[in-house]
Design a protein around this motif. Structure first.
Motif, short mmCIF file in Angstrom:
data_model
loop_
_atom_site.label_atom_id
_atom_site.label_comp_id
_atom_site.label_asym_id
_atom_site.label_seq_id
_atom_site.Cartn_x
_atom_site.Cartn_y
_atom_site.Cartn_z
N LEU A 163 0.84 -1.21 0.00
CA LEU A 163 0.00 0.00 0.00
C LEU A 163 0.87 1.25 0.00
N MET A 164 1.88 1.25 0.87
CA MET A 164 2.77 2.41 0.96
C MET A 164 3.62 2.57 -0.29
N ALA A 165 4.06 1.45 -0.86
CA ALA A 165 4.85 1.53 -2.09
C ALA A 165 4.01 2.09 -3.24
N ASP A 166 2.74 1.67 -3.30
CA ASP A 166 1.84 2.22 -4.32
C ASP A 166 1.68 3.72 -4.14
N HIS A 167 1.44 4.11 -2.89
CA HIS A 167 1.25 5.53 -2.58
C HIS A 167 2.50 6.32 -2.97
N LEU A 168 3.66 5.76 -2.62
CA LEU A 168 4.93 6.41 -2.94
C LEU A 168 5.11 6.57 -4.45
N PHE A 169 4.68 5.58 -5.21
CA PHE A 169 4.79 5.61 -6.66
C PHE A 169 4.11 6.85 -7.22
N ASP A 170 2.92 7.16 -6.67
CA ASP A 170 2.18 8.34 -7.12
C ASP A 170 2.72 9.62 -6.50
N GLU A 171 3.08 9.57 -5.23
CA GLU A 171 3.48 10.80 -4.54
C GLU A 171 4.79 11.37 -5.06
N GLY A 172 5.66 10.51 -5.55
CA GLY A 172 6.89 11.03 -6.15
C GLY A 172 6.57 11.91 -7.35
N ARG A 173 5.60 11.47 -8.15
CA ARG A 173 5.16 12.26 -9.31
C ARG A 173 4.49 13.55 -8.85
N HIS A 174 3.67 13.46 -7.79
CA HIS A 174 2.99 14.65 -7.28
C HIS A 174 4.00 15.66 -6.75
N ALA A 175 5.01 15.18 -6.04
CA ALA A 175 6.01 16.10 -5.50
C ALA A 175 6.67 16.89 -6.62
N GLN A 176 6.98 16.23 -7.72
CA GLN A 176 7.57 16.92 -8.87
C GLN A 176 6.59 17.96 -9.43
N PHE A 177 5.33 17.56 -9.55
CA PHE A 177 4.32 18.48 -10.09
C PHE A 177 4.21 19.74 -9.25
N TRP A 178 4.07 19.59 -7.94
CA TRP A 178 3.90 20.77 -7.08
C TRP A 178 5.16 21.64 -7.07
N THR A 179 6.32 21.00 -7.10
CA THR A 179 7.57 21.77 -7.13
C THR A 179 7.65 22.60 -8.41
N ARG A 180 7.29 22.02 -9.55
CA ARG A 180 7.33 22.75 -10.82
C ARG A 180 6.32 23.89 -10.83
N LEU A 181 5.14 23.66 -10.24
CA LEU A 181 4.12 24.70 -10.19
C LEU A 181 4.57 25.88 -9.33
N VAL A 182 5.14 25.58 -8.18
CA VAL A 182 5.63 26.65 -7.30
C VAL A 182 6.76 27.42 -7.99
N ARG A 183 7.64 26.70 -8.69
CA ARG A 183 8.73 27.37 -9.38
C ARG A 183 8.20 28.31 -10.45
N LEU A 184 7.17 27.87 -11.18
CA LEU A 184 6.54 28.73 -12.18
C LEU A 184 6.00 30.00 -11.55
N TYR A 185 5.28 29.83 -10.43
CA TYR A 185 4.71 31.00 -9.76
C TYR A 185 5.80 31.92 -9.23
N TRP A 186 6.79 31.34 -8.58
CA TRP A 186 7.78 32.16 -7.87
C TRP A 186 8.62 33.00 -8.83
N GLN A 187 8.83 32.50 -10.04
CA GLN A 187 9.66 33.23 -11.01
C GLN A 187 9.05 34.57 -11.40
N THR A 188 7.72 34.65 -11.36
CA THR A 188 7.06 35.88 -11.80
C THR A 188 6.41 36.64 -10.65
N ALA A 189 6.51 36.12 -9.43
CA ALA A 189 5.88 36.79 -8.29
C ALA A 189 6.59 38.11 -7.99
N PRO A 190 5.85 39.21 -7.77
CA PRO A 190 6.48 40.49 -7.40
C PRO A 190 7.29 40.35 -6.12
N SER A 191 8.32 41.15 -5.99
CA SER A 191 9.21 41.04 -4.83
C SER A 191 8.47 41.27 -3.52
N ASP A 192 7.50 42.20 -3.51
CA ASP A 192 6.74 42.44 -2.28
C ASP A 192 5.95 41.20 -1.88
#
Length: 315
Positions: free
Chosen positions: A192-221
């Protein structure tokens, strides 16, 4: 990373998502544990071993129930909400269609993880005959997100939610990895945990890429506002208060003398996980902040200076 460089997880999801590739797992009736001893320090405490070692399996079953309940809350009430909002273009931060499609795959995965958690909850009750105690209605993230959002202007509430969910998704991946490798627990639960990990590794990449996209254009304030809210988020997210309260509830439900119950409660109360640079989950949080680009922002590094490794200070 510009949107032209955004790497979609869609193809990987089509090929490897557990909802598409895994059969139902059935709980074994063997002598393996339901839940790892190392994840429930109460059963390893001197007071527990002295006063009530016969309740070990009861405590481990209840701890597993709490873990499964936490998964359901995390997946359906928090991650699902954020991912679904992005997928349906209702998030205040606009993301391109490729990101929104990927967000919907996360919705599908997380709801499936919750379904599997409920399945294992039912299977465990049927196997052990142990009924769950009243399970918590919230997890640490339930408190951490609104506490951090209260520290930033209203227009940054969604951005703060995005970053908080991304931190959590990157943290849970490491926790599940450790769980999946524990040979003391039943093979179906490791699976069960290995299955969950299989998906969560992909999710971690997705969220990291999304935050990086946002942060690059976020105003300094806006970056600075979020930086100042991060310590508040971590203080609520990394606390063990909810676990401590659950353990005290467990003790109240053991058939023990008042003195034995008091000795156990003292052990639980004494277990401390201070939120410093040595907190066991902090390395995962800092790793995410580094990969997403936040930690390279001076105001973020300054706000989190108490948690960062320094020369001469052990990690």
């Amino acid at each position: 990373m510009s949107i032209a460089q955004y790497q979609s997880i869609a193809e990987d999801w089509e090929r490897r998502a557990t909802i598409r590739t895994r059969p139902r797992r059935l709980l074994e009736n063997d002598d393996k544990l339901i839940y790892p001893l190392c994840r429930q320090p109460l059963v390893l405490s001197a007071a527990f071993l002295e006063h009530c070692p016969q309740y070990r399996d009861f405590v481990l079953a209840q701890s597993f129930y709490k873990f499964l309940n936490d998964v359901v809350i995390f997946e359906t009430e928090i991650v699902d909400r954020t991912a679904r909002s992005i997928a349906k273009n209702r998030f205040s931060l606009p993301f391109p269609l490729a990101c929104r499609y990927d967000a919907m795959t996360v919705v599908v995965d997380e709801d499936y993880h919750a379904l599997v958690a409920l399945d294992f909850l039912q299977q465990t009750i049927a196997l052990t005959g142990i009924q769950p105690l009243d399970l918590p209605g919230q997890i640490e993230l339930s408190h951490a997100l609104p506490a951090a959002q209260a520290q930033v202007p209203a227009h940054l509430h969604d951005a703060m939610e995005l970053i908080g969910v991304a931190i959590a998704e990157n943290t849970v991946t490491q926790e599940v990895a450790a769980f999946s490798k524990d040979d003391s627990i039943k093979a179906s639960i490791r699976g069960l945990m290995a299955d969950h990990l299989f998906d969560e590794g992909r999710h971690a990449q997705f969220w990291t890429r999304l935050v990086r996209l946002y942060w690059q254009t976020a105003p300094s304030d806006d970056r600075d506002y979020i930086a100042q809210a991060l310590p508040t988020f971590l203080a609520h997210y990394l606390t063990n208060d909810l676990q401590k309260n659950f353990d005290l509830l467990l003790i109240e439900n053991l058939d023990l003398s008042a003195s034995s119950r008091r000795a156990l409660s003292d052990e639980v109360t004494a277990l401390a996980f201070p939120i410093t640079h040595q907190h066991p989950l902090l390395a995962n949080v800092l790793g995410f902040l580094q990969h997403s680009g936040l930690l390279q922002t001076p105001s973020v590094a300054q706000a989190l200076s108490a948690y960062l490794p320094m020369p001469g200070r052990s990690a």
